[in-house]
Design a protein around this motif. Structure first.
Motif, PDB file in Angstrom:
ATOM      1  N   UNK A  32       0.836  -1.208   0.000  1.00 26.23           N
ATOM      2  CA  UNK A  32       0.000   0.000   0.000  1.00 26.23           C
ATOM      3  C   UNK A  32       0.872   1.261   0.000  1.00 26.23           C
ATOM      4  N   UNK A  33       1.946   1.221   0.762  1.00 25.38           N
ATOM      5  CA  UNK A  33       2.857   2.366   0.807  1.00 25.38           C
ATOM      6  C   UNK A  33       3.510   2.623  -0.531  1.00 25.38           C
ATOM      7  N   UNK A  34       3.907   1.542  -1.223  1.00 26.24           N
ATOM      8  CA  UNK A  34       4.548   1.685  -2.537  1.00 26.24           C
ATOM      9  C   UNK A  34       3.562   2.244  -3.556  1.00 26.24           C
ATOM     10  N   UNK A  35       2.355   1.687  -3.601  1.00 28.05           N
ATOM     11  CA  UNK A  35       1.348   2.144  -4.563  1.00 28.05           C
ATOM     12  C   UNK A  35       1.000   3.615  -4.317  1.00 28.05           C
ATOM     13  N   UNK A  36       0.818   3.959  -3.050  1.00 23.69           N
ATOM     14  CA  UNK A  36       0.500   5.346  -2.715  1.00 23.69           C
ATOM     15  C   UNK A  36       1.601   6.307  -3.121  1.00 23.69           C
ATOM     16  N   UNK A  37       2.859   5.894  -2.933  1.00 26.89           N
ATOM     17  CA  UNK A  37       3.982   6.772  -3.265  1.00 26.89           C
ATOM     18  C   UNK A  37       4.102   7.006  -4.761  1.00 26.89           C
ATOM     19  N   UNK A  38       3.778   5.996  -5.562  1.00 28.69           N
ATOM     20  CA  UNK A  38       3.852   6.151  -7.014  1.00 28.69           C
ATOM     21  C   UNK A  38       2.850   7.190  -7.509  1.00 28.69           C
ATOM     22  N   UNK A  39       1.680   7.210  -6.905  1.00 27.46           N
ATOM     23  CA  UNK A  39       0.681   8.202  -7.290  1.00 27.46           C
ATOM     24  C   UNK A  39       1.008   9.588  -6.718  1.00 27.46           C
ATOM     25  N   UNK A  40       1.613   9.617  -5.532  1.00 28.10           N
ATOM     26  CA  UNK A  40       1.836  10.889  -4.840  1.00 28.10           C
ATOM     27  C   UNK A  40       3.168  11.544  -5.177  1.00 28.10           C
ATOM     28  N   UNK A  41       4.071  10.839  -5.863  1.00 24.86           N
ATOM     29  CA  UNK A  41       5.416  11.374  -6.087  1.00 24.86           C
ATOM     30  C   UNK A  41       5.442  12.744  -6.767  1.00 24.86           C
ATOM     31  N   UNK A  42       4.632  12.993  -7.815  1.00 25.41           N
ATOM     32  CA  UNK A  42       4.675  14.329  -8.433  1.00 25.41           C
ATOM     33  C   UNK A  42       4.386  15.461  -7.449  1.00 25.41           C
ATOM     34  N   UNK A  43       3.357  15.320  -6.631  1.00 26.29           N
ATOM     35  CA  UNK A  43       3.046  16.370  -5.669  1.00 26.29           C
ATOM     36  C   UNK A  43       4.083  16.427  -4.550  1.00 26.29           C
ATOM     37  N   UNK A  44       4.640  15.263  -4.183  1.00 30.49           N
ATOM     38  CA  UNK A  44       5.693  15.237  -3.159  1.00 30.49           C
ATOM     39  C   UNK A  44       6.945  15.938  -3.665  1.00 30.49           C
ATOM     40  N   UNK A  45       7.287  15.732  -4.935  1.00 33.22           N
ATOM     41  CA  UNK A  45       8.449  16.390  -5.541  1.00 33.22           C
ATOM     42  C   UNK A  45       8.270  17.903  -5.535  1.00 33.22           C
ATOM     43  N   UNK A  46       7.093  18.357  -5.947  1.00 34.19           N
ATOM     44  CA  UNK A  46       6.824  19.797  -5.988  1.00 34.19           C
ATOM     45  C   UNK A  46       6.860  20.386  -4.578  1.00 34.19           C
ATOM     46  N   UNK A  47       6.246  19.693  -3.625  1.00 39.26           N
ATOM     47  CA  UNK A  47       6.260  20.157  -2.227  1.00 39.26           C
ATOM     48  C   UNK A  47       7.691  20.289  -1.710  1.00 39.26           C
ATOM     49  N   UNK A  48       8.499  19.271  -2.007  1.00 37.92           N
ATOM     50  CA  UNK A  48       9.883  19.254  -1.546  1.00 37.92           C
ATOM     51  C   UNK A  48      10.671  20.438  -2.099  1.00 37.92           C
ATOM     52  N   UNK A  49      10.519  20.693  -3.398  1.00 38.41           N
ATOM     53  CA  UNK A  49      11.274  21.782  -4.016  1.00 38.41           C
ATOM     54  C   UNK A  49      10.789  23.145  -3.553  1.00 38.41           C
TER      55      UNK A  49
END
Length: 219
Positions: A32-49
């Motif tokens: 579940x964590x892996x699947x969620x991260x694949x969908x959330x990575x674009x927004x996580x990347x933008x948040x991080x930057x």
């Protein structure tokens, strides 16, 4: 000795509890964590930057006018796949975090129910302990993910200029900053995850007890 809640009688076998064994719950939580991260990575990347704008440990930061501007510029300069920069580390972080928080909470609550009745206090303390252990596990990967996602990208190769991969980032950070550098930002991470898991597991426990009592009263 208090009566143990039936959901925590046996963490190895599902014969008495009707629940899957612990190792299956660990695997499911990780997936579940892996699947969620694949969908959330674009927004996580933008948040991080956006959060790292300004002086950083890498000496580099991105300048965006906001989330939509970041989304547009990343696609323009790095391509669509650039939105999944650092996805591997993010997936590993979430997989280990999900496995750690679920298993730790189950183990802590199982132990607590040997001595106390199921209650809000048991859920709260078990959730807090789960948040602490999860923060310890996730912090190094969270730190590496942040460094990798915020590093400058070579426009020709599409790869990071500072870190080629997660293992390269670990070696470079440990060599230049020491092992403890992997746990930079631990206190901030715990302040975020601690209350999150306390609320999550406390509300879950309240709903579980409410549905159980309602079911029994209807019988």
């Amino acid at each position: 000795m208090a009566r143990m809640h039936p959901g925590y009688k046996d963490m190895k076998s599902s014969k008495e509890t009707g629940l899957p064994p612990l190792y299956k719950r660990l695997i499911c939580g990780s997936i579940c964590g892996i699947i969620g991260s694949l969908f959330a990575n674009p927004t996580e990347l933008i948040k991080c930057r956006l959060q790292c704008a300004g002086a950083t440990a890498s000496g580099h930061s991105y300048r965006y006018g906001g989330a939509f501007d970041a989304f547009r510029k990343i696609i323009k300069s790095e391509g669509v796949l650039g939105l999944w920069n650092g996805a591997g580390v993010f997936a590993m972080r979430n997989a280990l975090g999900s496995a750690a928080n679920l298993s730790t909470f189950s183990a802590l609550k199982e132990y607590a129910l040997h001595y106390h009745e199921d209650s809000i206090m048991v859920d709260t303390l078990s959730g807090l302990g789960s948040g602490f252990i999860t923060s310890c596990v996730m912090c190094p990967l969270d730190m590496i993910k942040t460094r990798m996602q915020n590093q400058p990208i070579d426009p020709v190769t599409g790869r990071g200029k500072l870190y080629r991969s997660a293992d390269h980032a670990i070696l470079k950070i440990v060599r230049n900053e020491g092992v403890l550098a992997l746990w930079k930002g631990f206190s901030s991470l715990f302040v975020r995850t601690g209350p999150h898991y306390v609320l999550t597991f406390t509300i879950y426990g309240l709903l579980q007890r409410w549905t159980t009592n309602s079911t029994f009263s209807d019988v």
